[in-house]
Design an enzyme around this catalytic site. Structure first.
Site, short mmCIF file in Angstrom:
data_model
loop_
_atom_site.label_atom_id
_atom_site.label_comp_id
_atom_site.label_asym_id
_atom_site.label_seq_id
_atom_site.Cartn_x
_atom_site.Cartn_y
_atom_site.Cartn_z
N HIS A 99 45.78 88.74 33.79
CA HIS A 99 45.39 87.32 33.78
C HIS A 99 43.88 87.32 33.55
O HIS A 99 43.18 88.23 34.01
CB HIS A 99 45.63 86.64 35.12
CG HIS A 99 47.04 86.66 35.62
ND1 HIS A 99 47.58 87.70 36.32
CD2 HIS A 99 48.02 85.71 35.54
CE1 HIS A 99 48.82 87.41 36.64
NE2 HIS A 99 49.12 86.22 36.18
N ASP A 102 41.97 88.11 36.62
CA ASP A 102 42.03 89.48 37.15
C ASP A 102 40.85 90.30 36.68
O ASP A 102 40.37 91.19 37.39
CB ASP A 102 43.29 90.23 36.67
CG ASP A 102 44.57 89.52 37.00
OD1 ASP A 102 44.61 88.82 38.03
OD2 ASP A 102 45.54 89.68 36.23
C1 XUL Z 1 54.45 85.61 39.34
C2 XUL Z 1 54.43 86.46 38.14
C3 XUL Z 1 53.18 86.46 37.35
C4 XUL Z 1 53.40 86.55 35.88
C5 XUL Z 1 52.14 86.40 35.06
O1 XUL Z 1 55.63 85.64 40.04
O2 XUL Z 1 55.39 87.15 37.84
O3 XUL Z 1 52.38 87.51 37.79
O4 XUL Z 1 54.01 87.75 35.51
O5 XUL Z 1 51.45 85.24 35.34
#
Ligand code: XUL
Ligand code: CO
Length: 439
Positions: A99, A102
């Site tokens: 993300h 992150d």
């Molecule tokens: C949350 C989840 C996230 C997604 C990316 O449950 O799986 O980490 O993979 O936003």
């Protein structure tokens, strides 16, 4: 700077190895479905769990020992990049995912956040020049900061919608800059808590508009990554709009988006939706929409997203069965959206966890490959539906009949003869394949 000094490169040593820091079943060079396992499995490491997650839970603070945590702010962000590329190399993993939040801290305003991102993205780009590890997907975190408390693209506030658009716009630019193969949309808080204050129609229409703008912008800048929706039924909101693959598919059809998206299927999200992992993979596959996988597992005793490393061989086998039947994952991969347990706090636990997950999927792939080669399930399913290959069944399938003709046919039938589904026998056969795989 090195962070995993006591650990050397993890190698394949085979099933008889007693070295806990070696792969027993995942052999990157072994062939699966005409490709090396490394190319076929396309394993990926999730930046958020592995380099950011601290093991905190609602009852207690973080527990993870992470040597890079001696830094703060942008220095911490840079230290994480160093640690990440060291881990990628030592685990020999071909992909990673992140993300935006992150990799770089949010600044005091959006412009500062962009600046922080730009600095870290150029550092990552520099590392990627010499690393073999590529970006499987990136995404925008639009759920942690308080501004997202009512959602992002489905928020009741147009300013929030605009801010979300800016984040995704930047994310698409970053994806292009780093050569990402996919871009993920997980609807973090895209859902609702109560219908009493919610205009569901407007929220869904806005989400449709948002996705159209995203795909238009990606096209405009020449970012040809596969867009992926990652369904999840609940958590954090009580009702998430992308409940499961079937719901997501209906949404894509309604808003004319089926050509631009596939699904990123996560095991623990499937089980939260009351489905099996293989059910969600199957629904995506038969609709030509299986894009990528978030590999983890939940806990049947708990009703939330525990994101455990996948070690259940039965589940990895049935998942790999779907993936093999899909001809692989294309530009997708098997991303470990999984975290070591709160009690597994040493840096080396990150290695044990990923090794266990990669080995579990390697076993699954090998068993599934044999099940397919021997046509075990194909024969059973073919035989079960054989009445549709001739006579009245063929007429139904080919659209050559109607209710009059079917009634006429039914009236002359005697007692109908059904056949046993034999599911216990089939499960016994699968167990035999699982055990024989390594004898
Ligand atoms: C949350 C989840 C996230 C997604 C990316 O449950 O799986 O980490 O993979 O936003
Ligand atoms: Co996920």
């Amino acid at each position: 700077m090195n962070y995993f000094n006591n650990i050397s490169k993890v190698k394949f040593e085979g099933a008889n190895s007693t070295n806990p820091l070696a792969f027993k079943y995942y052999n990157p060079e072994e062939m699966i479905n005409g490709k090396s396992m490394q190319e076929f499995m396309r394993f990926s490491i999730a930046y958020w769990h592995t380099f950011v997650g601290d093991g905190g839970d609602p009852f207690g603070q973080g527990t993870m020992i992470r040597p890079w945590n001696e830094y703060i702010g942008m220095d911490l962000a840079k230290a994480r990049v160093e640690a990440a590329f060291e881990l990628f190399e030592k685990l020999n993993v071909p992909f990673f995912c992140f993300h935006d939040s992150d990799i770089a801290p949010e600044g005091n305003n959006l412009k500062e956040t962009y600046d922080n991102l730009d600095k870290i993205v150029s550092m990552i780009k520099e590392y990627m020049k010499t690393s073999k590890t590529k970006l499987l997907w990136n995404t925008a975190n639009m759920f942690s900061h308080p501004r997202w408390l009512h959602g992002a693209a489905t928020a009741p506030n147009a300013d929030v919608f605009a801010y979300a658009a800016a984040k995704v716009k930047k994310g698409l630019e970053i994806g292009k800059e780093l050569g990402s193969e996919n871009y993920v949309f997980w609807g973090g808080r895209e859902g609702y808590e109560t219908l009493l204050n919610t205009n569901m129609k407007l929220e869904l229409d806005n989400l449709g508009r948002f996705f159209h703008m995203a795909k238009d912008y990606a096209k405009e800048i020449g970012f040809d990554a596969q867009f992926l929706i990652e369904p999840k039924p609940k958590e954090p909101t009580k009702h998430q709009y992308d409940f499961d693959v079937a719901t997501g598919l209906a949404f894509l059809h309604t808003y004319g988006l089926t050509d631009y998206f596939k699904f990123n299927v996560e095991a623990n999200h499937a089980t939260l939706a009351g489905h099996t992992f293989e059910h969600e993979l199957h629904v995506a596959r038969i609709n030509g929409m299986l894009g990528s996988v978030d590999a983890n597992q939940g806990d049947a005793l708990l009703g939330w997203d525990t994101d455990e490393f996948p070690t259940d061989l039965y589940s990895t086998t049935l998942a790999m069965y779907e993936i093999l039947k899909n001809g692989g994952l294309g530009t997708g991969g098997l991303n470990f959206d999984a975290k070591a347990r709160r009690g597994s706090f040493d840096p080396e636990d990150l290695f044990y966890a990923h090794i266990a997950g990669m080995d579990a999927f390697a076993i699954g792939a090998k068993v599934a490959q044999r099940l397919i080669k021997d046509k075990v399930l194909d024969k059973i399913v073919d035989e079960r539906y054989s009445s549709f290959k001739e006579g009245i069944g063929l007429e139904i399938v080919e659209g050559r009949t109607n209710f009059y003709k079917l009634e006429e046919y039914a009236l002359q039938l005697g007692e109908i003869q059904n056949k046993s589904g034999r599911q216990e026998k089939i499960k016994g056969i699968i167990n035999k394949y699982l055990l024989e795989a390594y004898l």
